[in-house]
Design an enzyme around this catalytic site. Structure first.
Site, PDB file in Angstrom:
ATOM      1  N   ASP A 154       0.808  -1.228   0.000  1.00  0.00           N
ATOM      2  CA  ASP A 154       0.000   0.000   0.000  1.00  0.00           C
ATOM      3  C   ASP A 154       0.843   1.280   0.000  1.00  0.00           C
ATOM      4  O   ASP A 154       0.292   2.376   0.145  1.00  0.00           O
ATOM      5  CB  ASP A 154      -0.913   0.022   1.235  1.00  0.00           C
ATOM      6  CG  ASP A 154      -2.166  -0.804   1.026  1.00  0.00           C
ATOM      7  OD1 ASP A 154      -2.873  -0.554   0.038  1.00  0.00           O
ATOM      8  OD2 ASP A 154      -2.427  -1.700   1.844  1.00  0.00           O
TER       9      ASP A 154
ATOM     10  N   GLU B 156       0.176   9.554   1.282  1.00  0.00           N
ATOM     11  CA  GLU B 156      -0.469  10.589   2.117  1.00  0.00           C
ATOM     12  C   GLU B 156      -0.698  10.121   3.552  1.00  0.00           C
ATOM     13  O   GLU B 156      -0.678  10.925   4.483  1.00  0.00           O
ATOM     14  CB  GLU B 156      -1.817  10.985   1.508  1.00  0.00           C
ATOM     15  CG  GLU B 156      -2.584  11.957   2.377  1.00  0.00           C
ATOM     16  CD  GLU B 156      -3.956  12.286   1.828  1.00  0.00           C
ATOM     17  OE1 GLU B 156      -4.165  13.445   1.463  1.00  0.00           O
ATOM     18  OE2 GLU B 156      -4.819  11.388   1.750  1.00  0.00           O
ATOM     19  N   ASP B 157      -0.930   8.819   3.720  1.00  0.00           N
ATOM     20  CA  ASP B 157      -1.287   8.326   5.056  1.00  0.00           C
ATOM     21  C   ASP B 157      -0.133   8.351   6.052  1.00  0.00           C
ATOM     22  O   ASP B 157      -0.352   8.190   7.248  1.00  0.00           O
ATOM     23  CB  ASP B 157      -1.861   6.900   4.933  1.00  0.00           C
ATOM     24  CG  ASP B 157      -3.200   6.930   4.214  1.00  0.00           C
ATOM     25  OD1 ASP B 157      -3.990   7.848   4.498  1.00  0.00           O
ATOM     26  OD2 ASP B 157      -3.424   6.070   3.355  1.00  0.00           O
TER      27      ASP B 157
ATOM     28  N   ARG C 274       0.422  -1.695   7.504  1.00  0.00           N
ATOM     29  CA  ARG C 274       1.085  -0.541   6.876  1.00  0.00           C
ATOM     30  C   ARG C 274       2.163   0.076   7.766  1.00  0.00           C
ATOM     31  O   ARG C 274       2.828   1.029   7.365  1.00  0.00           O
ATOM     32  CB  ARG C 274       0.039   0.507   6.482  1.00  0.00           C
ATOM     33  CG  ARG C 274      -0.948  -0.023   5.467  1.00  0.00           C
ATOM     34  CD  ARG C 274      -1.741   1.072   4.808  1.00  0.00           C
ATOM     35  NE  ARG C 274      -0.878   2.015   4.116  1.00  0.00           N
ATOM     36  CZ  ARG C 274      -1.302   3.129   3.535  1.00  0.00           C
ATOM     37  NH1 ARG C 274      -2.572   3.428   3.570  1.00  0.00           N
ATOM     38  NH2 ARG C 274      -0.460   3.938   2.924  1.00  0.00           N
TER      39      ARG C 274
ATOM     40  N   ARG D 140      -9.073   3.976  11.476  1.00  0.00           N
ATOM     41  CA  ARG D 140      -7.609   4.063  11.362  1.00  0.00           C
ATOM     42  C   ARG D 140      -6.980   5.064  12.335  1.00  0.00           C
ATOM     43  O   ARG D 140      -5.838   4.908  12.754  1.00  0.00           O
ATOM     44  CB  ARG D 140      -7.219   4.474   9.940  1.00  0.00           C
ATOM     45  CG  ARG D 140      -7.676   3.508   8.853  1.00  0.00           C
ATOM     46  CD  ARG D 140      -6.839   2.254   8.834  1.00  0.00           C
ATOM     47  NE  ARG D 140      -7.271   1.320   7.806  1.00  0.00           N
ATOM     48  CZ  ARG D 140      -6.798   1.298   6.573  1.00  0.00           C
ATOM     49  NH1 ARG D 140      -5.869   2.160   6.199  1.00  0.00           N
ATOM     50  NH2 ARG D 140      -7.238   0.402   5.722  1.00  0.00           N
TER      51      ARG D 140
ATOM     52  N   HIS E   9     -11.591   7.119   5.257  1.00  0.00           N
ATOM     53  CA  HIS E   9     -10.904   8.277   5.824  1.00  0.00           C
ATOM     54  C   HIS E   9     -11.793   9.525   5.709  1.00  0.00           C
ATOM     55  O   HIS E   9     -12.637   9.590   4.811  1.00  0.00           O
ATOM     56  CB  HIS E   9      -9.606   8.575   5.048  1.00  0.00           C
ATOM     57  CG  HIS E   9      -8.522   7.562   5.249  1.00  0.00           C
ATOM     58  ND1 HIS E   9      -7.959   6.849   4.205  1.00  0.00           N
ATOM     59  CD2 HIS E   9      -7.885   7.151   6.374  1.00  0.00           C
ATOM     60  CE1 HIS E   9      -7.008   6.052   4.688  1.00  0.00           C
ATOM     61  NE2 HIS E   9      -6.943   6.208   5.996  1.00  0.00           N
TER      62      HIS E   9
ATOM     63  N   CYS F 250      -4.551  10.617  -1.704  1.00  0.00           N
ATOM     64  CA  CYS F 250      -3.633   9.708  -0.982  1.00  0.00           C
ATOM     65  C   CYS F 250      -2.395   9.338  -1.770  1.00  0.00           C
ATOM     66  O   CYS F 250      -1.452   8.795  -1.214  1.00  0.00           O
ATOM     67  CB  CYS F 250      -4.352   8.464  -0.477  1.00  0.00           C
ATOM     68  SG  CYS F 250      -5.425   7.729  -1.629  1.00  0.00           S
TER      69      CYS F 250
HETATM   70  C1  CIR Z   1      -5.518   1.264   2.756  1.00  0.00           C
HETATM   71  O1  CIR Z   1      -6.539   0.613   2.975  1.00  0.00           O
HETATM   72  O2  CIR Z   1      -4.817   1.727   3.651  1.00  0.00           O
HETATM   73  C2  CIR Z   1      -5.112   1.494   1.301  1.00  0.00           C
HETATM   74  N1  CIR Z   1      -5.454   0.357   0.526  1.00  0.00           N
HETATM   75  C3  CIR Z   1      -5.793   2.723   0.757  1.00  0.00           C
HETATM   76  C4  CIR Z   1      -5.378   3.964   1.453  1.00  0.00           C
HETATM   77  C5  CIR Z   1      -6.030   5.177   0.900  1.00  0.00           C
HETATM   78  N2  CIR Z   1      -5.542   6.332   1.537  1.00  0.00           N
HETATM   79  C6  CIR Z   1      -6.190   7.484   1.616  1.00  0.00           C
HETATM   80  O3  CIR Z   1      -7.337   7.586   1.202  1.00  0.00           O
HETATM   81  N3  CIR Z   1      -5.588   8.498   2.215  1.00  0.00           N
END
Ligand code: CIR
Length: 255
Positions: free
Chosen positions: A63, A68-69, A88, A133, A163, A250
């Site tokens: 991922d 961004e996360d 992650r 999260r 999110h 993201c």
């Molecule tokens: C997740 O589930 O963490 C990733 N597959 C997708 C993350 C998307 N991130 C975001 O919208 N900021």
């Protein structure tokens, strides 16, 4: 005042990108198409005037293209997150290395968790989504760090989306793009609401850069509403990222 961004960090998806976390039932992503879409996304950021820092694929974390996360970057500091999903954790360490040359580093610590997708900046204020999260300890830690740097913050509890920014994004002036069903939330009172109809929910995750709005392709209602407000809309096909629950914001850290 709107702060200006001139750089962005992106990470090219790895070939195991399709093994990441997803709740969507849109099928497996096509890796080659994902690479093409990512390339077009990067070119669009450059067209909007951003200088890109392009990171190589990181096969340890499927991922990790959703950079961004892993961090919240402001003019005054970079806050390294602690991702809410254990699968992650570790992505953020690699982003920290990149950001430490650019900003003073702060971090979220155990037991706090924060995903950058839950953080919505509106001028000097940060809305923090309390989500599956981002936990309340993460909200508190982040609020304390932001306060130290003279920013304010508030919590918004969410349950209908992954999110906070899956459902609401700020453009400029006082314009907020938001799912119709969320527009009555007290937290968002006083904004000019640009509502996203229920058939176009994915398009709420849009991104304003230097007066252009990057919008997922194929959502005519919101496109028309944005153009009516004189935004220049740049549509991007990000279908392969949608399959992995990711959107336009993201895929980069803008700063
Ligand atoms: C997740 O589930 O963490 C990733 N597959 C997708 C993350 C998307 N991130 C975001 O919208 N900021």
């Amino acid at each position: 005042m709107i702060y200006t961004t001139n750089k962005a960090i992106v990470r090219i998806p790895g070939e195991n990108f399709g093994q990441g976390i997803t709740t969507s039932d849109l099928g497996k992503p096509n890796y080659h198409l994902a690479l093409e879409q990512h390339h077009t996304y990067c070119e669009s950021l450059k067209e909007c005037g951003l200088e890109l820092i392009v990171l190589e694929p990181d096969l340890d974390f499927p991922d990790s293209t959703f950079v961004e996360d892993t961090a919240i970057v402001t003019e005054r500091c970079a806050i390294i997150t602690r991702p809410g999903d254990k699968r992650r954790r570790g992505e953020e360490e690699r982003i920290k290395k990149e950001l430490s040359g650019h900003r003073k580093i702060e971090a979220i610590y155990e037991p706090g968790t924060v995903d950058g997708g839950d953080i919505l900046r509106v001028k000097e204020h940060f809305y923090i989504g309390l989500s599956a999260r981002t936990n309340s300890e993460g909200v508190n830690q982040l609020g304390d760090i932001l306060r130290k740097y003279a920013y304010s913050s508030s919590m918004v509890q969410i349950d209908k989306m992954l999110h906070l920014k899956s459902g609401v994004n700020f453009l400029d002036q006082n314009n907020l793009v938001i799912w119709e069903e969320l527009k009555h939330l007290p937290a968002f009172k006083g904004f000019n609401i640009i509502s996203v109809i229920s058939g176009e929910k994915y398009a709420a995750n849009c991104l304003l850069i230097n007066n252009r709005v990057l919008l997922p392709a194929g959502f005519p209602d919101i496109k028309e509403k944005l153009e009516a407000r004189k935004y220049q809309v740049l549509e991007l096909d990000v279908s392969e990222f949608e399959k992995m629950d990711g959107g336009l914001t993201c895929l980069s850290i803008r700063f």
